[in-house]
Design a protein around this motif. Structure first.
Motif, PDB file in Angstrom:
ATOM      1  N   LYS A  90     -18.826  -0.208 -15.966  1.00  0.00           N
ATOM      2  CA  LYS A  90     -20.143   0.214 -15.511  1.00  0.00           C
ATOM      3  C   LYS A  90     -21.133  -0.964 -15.595  1.00  0.00           C
ATOM      4  CE  LYS A  90     -22.689   3.747 -17.679  1.00  0.00           C
ATOM      5  NZ  LYS A  90     -22.752   5.099 -18.206  1.00  0.00           N
ATOM      6  N   THR A 147     -18.137   9.520 -10.675  1.00  0.00           N
ATOM      7  CA  THR A 147     -19.487  10.079 -10.771  1.00  0.00           C
ATOM      8  C   THR A 147     -19.631  10.802 -12.110  1.00  0.00           C
ATOM      9  OG1 THR A 147     -18.928  10.740  -8.557  1.00  0.00           O
ATOM     10  CG2 THR A 147     -21.138  11.291  -9.277  1.00  0.00           C
ATOM     11  N   ASP A 148     -20.735  10.538 -12.808  1.00  0.00           N
ATOM     12  CA  ASP A 148     -20.945  11.107 -14.151  1.00  0.00           C
ATOM     13  C   ASP A 148     -20.785  12.630 -14.190  1.00  0.00           C
ATOM     14  OD1 ASP A 148     -21.510   8.643 -15.092  1.00  0.00           O
ATOM     15  OD2 ASP A 148     -23.693   8.899 -15.108  1.00  0.00           O
ATOM     16  N   ARG A 149     -21.432  13.286 -13.218  1.00  0.00           N
ATOM     17  CA  ARG A 149     -21.421  14.750 -13.222  1.00  0.00           C
ATOM     18  C   ARG A 149     -20.010  15.287 -13.075  1.00  0.00           C
ATOM     19  NH1 ARG A 149     -20.707  18.963  -9.990  1.00  0.00           N
ATOM     20  NH2 ARG A 149     -21.914  20.846 -10.353  1.00  0.00           N
ATOM     21  N   GLU A 150     -19.260  14.695 -12.148  1.00  0.00           N
ATOM     22  CA  GLU A 150     -17.905  15.199 -11.899  1.00  0.00           C
ATOM     23  C   GLU A 150     -16.978  14.899 -13.065  1.00  0.00           C
ATOM     24  OE1 GLU A 150     -17.684  17.270  -9.654  1.00  0.00           O
ATOM     25  OE2 GLU A 150     -19.580  16.744  -8.684  1.00  0.00           O
ATOM     26  N   TYR A 158     -25.295  13.074 -18.527  1.00  0.00           N
ATOM     27  CA  TYR A 158     -23.853  13.341 -18.463  1.00  0.00           C
ATOM     28  C   TYR A 158     -23.107  12.330 -19.327  1.00  0.00           C
ATOM     29  CZ  TYR A 158     -25.160  16.255 -14.528  1.00  0.00           C
ATOM     30  OH  TYR A 158     -25.734  17.223 -13.752  1.00  0.00           O
ATOM     31  N   ASN A 176     -29.030   3.022 -17.023  1.00  0.00           N
ATOM     32  CA  ASN A 176     -27.660   3.423 -16.705  1.00  0.00           C
ATOM     33  C   ASN A 176     -26.942   4.054 -17.896  1.00  0.00           C
ATOM     34  OD1 ASN A 176     -26.543   2.643 -13.909  1.00  0.00           O
ATOM     35  ND2 ASN A 176     -27.875   0.931 -14.458  1.00  0.00           N
ATOM     36  N   SER A 230     -11.133   6.693  -8.883  1.00  0.00           N
ATOM     37  CA  SER A 230     -12.346   5.900  -8.674  1.00  0.00           C
ATOM     38  C   SER A 230     -12.597   5.079  -9.927  1.00  0.00           C
ATOM     39  CB  SER A 230     -13.524   6.844  -8.416  1.00  0.00           C
ATOM     40  OG  SER A 230     -14.727   6.191  -8.702  1.00  0.00           O
TER      41      SER A 230
END
Ligand code: ASP
Ligand code: MG
Length: 391
Positions: free
Chosen positions: A310, A63-66, A109, A285, A59
């Motif tokens: 980003k 995703t930040d968390r992942e 994160y 962000n 990707s």
């Protein structure tokens, strides 16, 4: 004999099994110097870069968390391997992740800040006679999700633990033996500094030198922690970061190539609300901004290259009718206590840049540094500046 020392080992020091053996020997040799030893480790070699690359293949904007879930694994691998090795060598050791230690952070994160550290587990492991090995760069937030502290964040884990444990000293071991007056790979006559003040170290880290995570210097200064940067692979004295007497001279020259400038342009003058909106969206962000400037129909700002996808995606989504330009720039920083009071130093810098025919985009002088933004700084010019400015 000291009571407690923290020993932090960077990625290149733990890159493979042979190096892990060197690190283990170093730790064992410190058992004569201190009663309790806490070790903080980074991920092996370029592991973190590799994990980020893998994620980005899946990707463009993971995703930040992942992403934190993924990249925090590198440090866990190092900690456990080192512990396996020390135990085999007959020295009791235990590895712990950030959450096992109880390193509580906020929820940002990718650049989480440490809010609280519980030292109970570490102290009980010390009581059991263990060398405690902590996976650096990570913590947990209020949801008990894993967070990471930002690239290079294991330094911050180490110094935060030093402060929490009230340890006598924190050694930051890497493949370089301290802070130099310039990157020795760039400037052959660069020299090692024996000591440097917290303020100067802060400037060097903020300038983008990868020697010490910038947030760890703030913690060290606040809690007056003694830090020493030294080599894993020899026993030479390193550089002490401490409360030392500051002399008015140039200490270090740093080049940062990891910057990108964005220009966001509109056909007509931007309204105040549009400017505020853009600023808030970027901050919301978690983009770290430098030099956010507005001029008639355009806004410009700098950020680190790692943020560029980003930022671009956000701009393209929310600021459709604007034209977006992206430029790569380099930043030259000259650090030394009280530079602002010495026009001679500033003039010398400008003279060298002028003779080299370089286009200057921005000059910024503060108490302890000169910062110049250019589009390309040749190493030859850094050599020349070094020769002129460093005694
Ligand atoms: N492994 C992380 C990084 O490469 C953290 C660290 O090394 O301090 O940024
Ligand atoms: Mg590092």
């Amino acid at each position: 004999m000291m009571n407690t020392v923290v020993m932090k080992f960077g990625g290149s020091s733990v890159a493979d099994n042979i190096k892990l053996n060197v690190v283990a020997e170093k730790i064992i040799s410190f058992k004569e110097k201190a009663k309790n030893i806490l070790v903080v480790v980074s991920a092996q070699g370029k592991t973190t870069d590799g994990l980020i690359k893998d994620a980005e293949e899946l990707s463009a904007i993971p995703t930040d968390r992942e992403l934190d879930m993924l990249i925090s694994t590198g440090e866990q691998v190092t900690a456990s391997k080192l512990s396996i090795l020390l135990n085999r060598m007959g020295h009791k050791a235990i590895s712990l992740t950030g959450w096992q230690v109880g390193i509580r952070t906020n929820s940002i994160y990718g650049s989480a800040k440490i809010e609280e550290i519980c030292t109970k587990r570490i102290n009980s492991e010390f009581q059991n006679g263990n060398i405690v090995i902590v996976a650096g760069f990570q913590g947990i937030n209020e949801k008990n999700d894993i967070t990471t502290l930002g690239r290079g964040g294991s330094d911050t884990t180490a110094v935060a633990l030093q402060a929490a444990l009230n340890a006598d000293r924190c050694y930051i071991f890497s493949d370089v033996d301290g802070i130099y007056s310039a990157d020795p790979n760039m400037v052959t006559m660069a020299k090692k500094l024996n000591e440097i003040s917290f303020d100067e170290m802060q400037e060097i880290s903020d300038a983008g030198a990868k020697v010490l995570h910038n947030r760890c210097v703030k913690i060290a200064d606040k809690f007056k922690c003694d830090i020493e940067l030294a080599s894993t692979f020899n026993n030479n004295n390193g550089t002490k970061v401490c409360k030392c007497i500051e002399t008015a001279e140039v200490k270090s020259i740093i080049k940062n190539e990891k910057l990108v400038t964005f220009e966001v342009i509109k056909k007509h003058r931007m309204s105040e609300n549009e400017v505020y909106d853009l600023y808030q969206k970027l901050l919301g962000n978690n983009v770290i901004l430098e030099n956010f400037k507005r001029c008639e129909n355009q806004v410009s700002f700098r950020t680190e290259k790692i943020n560029q996808n980003k930022v671009r995606e956000m701009l393209e989504k929310d600021f459709l009718e604007y034209e977006i330009n992206q430029k790569y720039l380099e930043k030259l920083t000259i650090v030394g206590y009280g530079i602002v009071q010495d026009n001679k130093i500033i003039l010398d810098v400008i003279e060298i840049l002028k003779n080299a025919g370089l286009e200057i985009f921005d000059v910024n002088v503060t108490q302890n540094r000169i910062e110049v933004i250019l589009n390309n700084i040749d190493n030859v010019i850094i050599e020349e500046l070094h020769q002129k400015l460093i005694k």
